[in-house]
Design an enzyme around this catalytic site. Sequence first.
Site, PDB file in Angstrom:
ATOM      1  N   GLY A  81      68.645  17.409  76.900  1.00  0.00           N
ATOM      2  CA  GLY A  81      68.958  16.538  75.773  1.00  0.00           C
ATOM      3  C   GLY A  81      67.863  16.328  74.747  1.00  0.00           C
ATOM      4  O   GLY A  81      67.964  15.411  73.934  1.00  0.00           O
ATOM      5  N   LYS A 120      65.622  33.341  72.723  1.00  0.00           N
ATOM      6  CA  LYS A 120      64.554  33.638  73.681  1.00  0.00           C
ATOM      7  C   LYS A 120      64.497  35.142  73.900  1.00  0.00           C
ATOM      8  O   LYS A 120      65.362  35.692  74.559  1.00  0.00           O
ATOM      9  CB  LYS A 120      64.806  32.876  74.967  1.00  0.00           C
ATOM     10  CG  LYS A 120      65.105  31.405  74.653  1.00  0.00           C
ATOM     11  CD  LYS A 120      64.960  30.502  75.755  1.00  0.00           C
ATOM     12  CE  LYS A 120      65.401  29.082  75.441  1.00  0.00           C
ATOM     13  NZ  LYS A 120      64.491  28.370  74.574  1.00  0.00           N
TER      14      LYS A 120
END
Length: 344
Positions: free
Chosen positions: A208, A293
């Site tokens: 979060g 990534k």
Amino acid sequence: MLATCQDGYEEAAARELAAAGWARAAGGRGWMSLARAVGVASSSERGTPDWCFAHAVLQQPIEVEGGSVNALAAGVAEGFLESARGERFESAWPLVVDTAVGLDGLGRRASAVESALRELLRKRMARVARLATGDLPRCGTVRGLFLYFTDFGRVSVARQAWLGGQRRMADDPLAPSRSFLKVEEAYGVLGRAPAAGETVVDLGAAPGGWSYSAARLGATVLAIDNGPLKGGALGHASIEHRREDAFRFRPDADVWYDWLFCDLVEDPHHVLRSIVEPWLRGGWCRRFVVNLKFGRADAVGLLEETRRRLAPLCRELRARHLFHDREEFTVVGEIADSREGGGA
């Protein structure tokens, strides 16, 4: 030119710059000097640069050498005073000092030279010296005085530099993870941040960090992740958490969001093709912050694919290897047919 980058990513920076016509001539940890390849057009002919892995690019630097702090400061001051003849300084201008990585004590040396330089400028150009600030401008090509120490007795000096916008951000003890720092840094690269009254969908939200960042700025967040939220994101009044698959989630008909966030530990090509591109083509968001990534993937190849796929869909698109990024880069932008008005 002299380009700086994050320590350990010199090869990626060099490959990206080579594709733009610049050949690495020399370098060290976190920096490289470059020369334009034979037959390649000048930067003005090639358009405005927008590099990902370079954090700063000093344009047409000169090298000043000296065996002492005072000698280095005097050499820099002499060059600046000569270049500033006839130039008007009406507002604050940047005097920015940086150093190569891995040389113990080089930072202290650079600070001493900066102090001596500022004193020399105060004696020769008091009003101009008072306007000099160490605050680093955010993005784009900026005129000022930029010093980069490659050694104790050698500094590259430029009056103009391109800046990518990367910088260290302040943490928040309530942030669920360090990914919070990445999205906060990304706002500066785009030049905008979520605001009160705006809506955000955060795909792959757990734990979060990005959702918390948007919510603390006043936005309403829909956090999509099968995993749990933590820290300041858990139970936040402005965050709705749905346990759903980020790859399968699609907005209802006639629903769209002001912002798309996506930071998934997944294959970057899959994220790009299955989430980012469909969301942009569908017009389901106005602006976006996406982290890809690259890990074992070809970082520069992924960067080229990202630009190729997304640029036609965007009014604005920037990819950056952020200060807080590691084996990843962050893409921000605004879609070409951005809607005005309220979101979801």
